[in-house]
Enzyme design. Sequence first.
Site, PDB file in Angstrom:
ATOM      1  N   HIS A   1      40.751  40.946  33.535  1.00 22.46           N
ATOM      2  CA  HIS A   1      40.149  39.884  34.351  1.00 22.46           C
ATOM      3  C   HIS A   1      41.241  38.927  34.871  1.00 22.46           C
ATOM      4  O   HIS A   1      41.265  38.604  36.067  1.00 22.46           O
ATOM      5  CB  HIS A   1      39.115  39.136  33.500  1.00 22.46           C
ATOM      6  CG  HIS A   1      38.562  37.906  34.115  1.00 22.46           C
ATOM      7  ND1 HIS A   1      37.291  37.836  34.641  1.00 22.46           N
ATOM      8  CD2 HIS A   1      39.093  36.666  34.312  1.00 22.46           C
ATOM      9  CE1 HIS A   1      37.073  36.628  35.129  1.00 22.46           C
ATOM     10  NE2 HIS A   1      38.149  35.890  34.936  1.00 22.46           N
ATOM     11  N   GLU A   2      42.137  38.529  33.985  1.00 19.01           N
ATOM     12  CA  GLU A   2      43.204  37.605  34.389  1.00 19.01           C
ATOM     13  C   GLU A   2      44.132  38.267  35.417  1.00 19.01           C
ATOM     14  O   GLU A   2      44.563  37.628  36.380  1.00 19.01           O
ATOM     15  CB  GLU A   2      44.005  37.143  33.165  1.00 19.01           C
ATOM     16  CG  GLU A   2      43.202  36.364  32.131  1.00 19.01           C
ATOM     17  CD  GLU A   2      42.517  35.133  32.706  1.00 19.01           C
ATOM     18  OE1 GLU A   2      43.074  34.498  33.614  1.00 19.01           O
ATOM     19  OE2 GLU A   2      41.399  34.824  32.262  1.00 19.01           O
TER      20      GLU A   2
ATOM     21  N   HIS B   1      42.787  38.068  38.859  1.00 21.48           N
ATOM     22  CA  HIS B   1      43.035  36.812  39.579  1.00 21.48           C
ATOM     23  C   HIS B   1      44.392  36.845  40.296  1.00 21.48           C
ATOM     24  O   HIS B   1      44.564  36.225  41.341  1.00 21.48           O
ATOM     25  CB  HIS B   1      42.990  35.617  38.620  1.00 21.48           C
ATOM     26  CG  HIS B   1      41.610  35.180  38.236  1.00 21.48           C
ATOM     27  ND1 HIS B   1      40.626  34.909  39.167  1.00 21.48           N
ATOM     28  CD2 HIS B   1      41.053  34.943  37.024  1.00 21.48           C
ATOM     29  CE1 HIS B   1      39.520  34.518  38.530  1.00 21.48           C
ATOM     30  NE2 HIS B   1      39.746  34.545  37.235  1.00 21.48           N
TER      31      HIS B   1
ATOM     32  N   GLU C   1      35.592  34.375  40.276  1.00 21.48           N
ATOM     33  CA  GLU C   1      35.302  34.858  38.920  1.00 21.48           C
ATOM     34  C   GLU C   1      34.565  36.200  38.960  1.00 21.48           C
ATOM     35  O   GLU C   1      34.846  37.095  38.170  1.00 21.48           O
ATOM     36  CB  GLU C   1      34.475  33.824  38.135  1.00 21.48           C
ATOM     37  CG  GLU C   1      35.212  32.530  37.823  1.00 21.48           C
ATOM     38  CD  GLU C   1      36.419  32.694  36.899  1.00 21.48           C
ATOM     39  OE1 GLU C   1      36.830  33.835  36.619  1.00 21.48           O
ATOM     40  OE2 GLU C   1      36.965  31.665  36.490  1.00 21.48           O
TER      41      GLU C   1
HETATM   42 ZN   LIG Z   1      38.602  33.996  35.586  1.00 22.94          ZN
END
Ligand SMILES: [Zn+2]
Length: 259
Positions: free
Chosen positions: A139-140, A143, A198
């Site tokens: 997830h990171e 980004h 997100e």
């Molecule tokens: Zn996030």
Amino acid sequence: MTRDMKRFVLTMAGAMCLAGSAHAGKLSDLLGSQGLKDAGNTAITGLALTDAQVVELGAKSVAQMDQENPVAPADNAYAKRLAKLAQNMTREDGLTLNFKVYLVKDVNAFAVPDGSVRVFAGLMDLMPDDAELMSVIGHEIGHVKYGHSKEHYRAAYLSSAARKGVAAIGGTVGKLAASDIGAIGEAAVNAKFSRANETQADEYGVDFLRRHGMDPNASVRGMQKLASQDGKAKTSFLDDHPASQERVSHLQKYIARKR
Ligand SMILES: [Zn+2]
């Protein structure tokens, strides 16, 4: 700023990112109204950083954070676990990544535009299941891959320039003082991502697990674990149960759709 304060600041960052927020991390939120007005000035907007400069700024800010936080040595159990998991990820989806553990008990992780991924021992304790941990790391990385973290660094840089004045901040990344770089890094990793960002990062986390032969449902379990932290930590991110639950159901739908 003391080391403890620094840790607290960092904790806020990942916490908000991981548990999600319904609030958009708009440029205006980062800059404030005066900052945004100032950012409209030609002198400031002329400071827009190129991609290469944002990467450079990210690398410098991480070097600073690594000095101010307890980085796990290579022979530490946490470092060994992360190194094993990430051994095939130095080149990942067009990015060049590096990984380190911060030996702090906070539940946190973040990634920076230069490809630095920092994982906190508290998150690793919460997720002894490697796939769950990797869902958060994925997830990171998402980004970074989608440029969300670059946006935050750009905004933090402009905000700093608006506050301190173009001359004071130097005008180029190379001329920034270490203290300014540290402050920009903190602001950038503390900024809230928008809901859309997100969602995109959540989906990237699922794809990331699949790419590495891991169970995509681990992303759901990981999100539920993070949501269950609500109320235990004293950070603003933790009072958005509905947001976390919406994210869980979106993850479930996304996993089912891609099956
Ligand atoms: Zn996030």
